[in-house]
Design a protein around this motif. Structure first.
Motif, PDB file in Angstrom:
ATOM      1  N   VAL A  79      17.956  -0.513  10.223  1.00 31.48           N
ATOM      2  CA  VAL A  79      18.560   0.814  10.089  1.00 31.48           C
ATOM      3  C   VAL A  79      20.065   0.658  10.228  1.00 31.48           C
ATOM      4  O   VAL A  79      20.562   0.202  11.265  1.00 31.48           O
ATOM      5  N   LEU A  80      20.780   1.011   9.174  1.00 36.02           N
ATOM      6  CA  LEU A  80      22.241   0.989   9.175  1.00 36.02           C
ATOM      7  C   LEU A  80      22.713   2.419   9.376  1.00 36.02           C
ATOM      8  O   LEU A  80      22.518   3.267   8.498  1.00 36.02           O
ATOM      9  N   ALA A  81      23.304   2.715  10.486  1.00 31.85           N
ATOM     10  CA  ALA A  81      23.693   4.086  10.801  1.00 31.85           C
ATOM     11  C   ALA A  81      25.122   4.356  10.354  1.00 31.85           C
ATOM     12  O   ALA A  81      26.040   3.607  10.692  1.00 31.85           O
ATOM     13  N   GLY A  82      25.304   5.431   9.604  1.00 30.58           N
ATOM     14  CA  GLY A  82      26.649   5.820   9.222  1.00 30.58           C
ATOM     15  C   GLY A  82      27.499   6.137  10.433  1.00 30.58           C
ATOM     16  O   GLY A  82      27.058   6.835  11.358  1.00 30.58           O
ATOM     17  N   ALA A  83      28.720   5.613  10.460  1.00 31.08           N
ATOM     18  CA  ALA A  83      29.628   5.848  11.578  1.00 31.08           C
ATOM     19  C   ALA A  83      31.040   6.161  11.080  1.00 31.08           C
ATOM     20  O   ALA A  83      32.013   5.973  11.803  1.00 31.08           O
ATOM     21  N   ALA A  84      31.141   6.640   9.829  1.00 32.39           N
ATOM     22  CA  ALA A  84      32.453   6.924   9.257  1.00 32.39           C
ATOM     23  C   ALA A  84      33.159   8.016  10.048  1.00 32.39           C
ATOM     24  O   ALA A  84      32.545   9.014  10.445  1.00 32.39           O
ATOM     25  N   ALA A  85      34.446   7.824  10.274  1.00 34.89           N
ATOM     26  CA  ALA A  85      35.248   8.787  11.019  1.00 34.89           C
ATOM     27  C   ALA A  85      36.722   8.529  10.713  1.00 34.89           C
ATOM     28  O   ALA A  85      37.085   7.470  10.190  1.00 34.89           O
TER      29      ALA A  85
END
Length: 298
Positions: A79-85
């Protein structure tokens, strides 16, 4: 789990299903979608990416989507979790939450809105996030959304960081993709995010793909990855293009949801503003493209 090996296939950037009025996430539809993908042999899942409308989710919803994905996958695939910020602090906070929930890696873009005024800015951003993240970091180049690309020189500089594992490139620029590949270590994962270039990229050394339309046709995408070097791979790539073109016209989140609703995988194609649902004149074209793509697997 050997993350590099696991991601050398097709990873699906998951849509986030909503109930009809889009006010709530449809948990049951989301887990049904993951069942649909796992049964087809997908190699990884990526919640809270662009196709997953991450920017329209509250912080609590963002965490809930990652939690649901981790629970349903149950270790079968990464599972690759989006962490864009837009800040180092918030990107690290997303990565920390994802780690607590059991995700395997975090995915970050360069900052959007405040774009870097020199390439060194993006390098410093990536390095500071990677230094503090409890999870390995996959970088995500999508200049149409971030207003800038990650320069090949920047990627070459950060590719040696022990916590940076690779790049998803959704630029649609194959020359750029190959330039990054030439200037980064062999172990740096190169993942093609532009569906229409998947076969050419794989033939030129890409490790795998992270492709929105694998939500709709995961069997065809996994077969394409296995056959990219022969005529069958070309047939499947050709079958993908009409649906990809429809997505480019109407937006990948809305069009992918319309395709999934047409295919009876999810009950509603609701999206959140500023996105809008595909208009009636686009639905027929999407339905025909879905039929053509799914028939290509027969």
């Amino acid at each position: 789990m050997d993350l590099t090996e696991a991601l050398s296939g097709i990873t699906c950037p998951l849509i986030t299903p909503f109930e009809d009025d889009s006010s709530r996430i449809d948990d049951a539809a989301f887990t049904d979608l993951i069942d649909h993908l796992l049964e087809a042999g997908i190699d990884g899942v990526f919640p809270c990416g662009t196709t997953g409308e991450f920017a329209s989710l509250s912080r609590e919803e963002h965490s809930r989507v990652v939690e649901l994905a981790v629970e349903r996958v149950d270790g079968e695939v990464p599972v690759l979790a989006g962490a864009a910020a837009t800040s180092v602090h918030d990107a690290v906070a997303h990565a920390e939450t994802a780690a607590e929930l059991g995700a395997d890696a975090a995915v970050i873009t360069p900052p959007y809105f405040h774009t870097a005024n020199a390439p060194e800015g993006n390098q410093q951003f990536v390095e500071q996030v990677a230094d503090r993240s409890p999870l390995p970091i996959l970088l995500y180049n999508i200049p149409v959304c971030t207003g800038q690309r990650m320069e090949p020189e920047t990627l070459a500089a950060v590719a040696t960081h022990e916590n940076v594992i690779g790049l998803k490139d959704s630029s649609g620029d194959l020359e750029y993709f190959l330039s990054v590949r030439r200037n980064t270590p062999d172990e740096f994962l190169m993942l093609q995010g532009y569906d229409a270039l998947l076969v050419p990229a794989l033939r030129m050394g890409a490790d795998g793909g992270v492709n929105a339309l694998s939500n709709v046709a995961p069997e065809q995408y996994t077969e394409l990855h296995a056959t990219f070097d022969d005529s069958r791979g070309e047939e499947l790539q050709d079958a993908i293009v009409p649906l990809f073109d429809a997505c480019a016209s109407y937006g990948f989140g809305p069009a992918t949801k319309t395709a999934l609703e047409y295919h009876d995988v999810i009950p509603s194609d609701a999206v959140r503003p500023p996105l809008v649902e595909v208009p009636d004149e686009g639905r027929e074209a999407i339905g025909e493209a879905v039929d053509g793509l799914l028939e290509s697997g027969d």
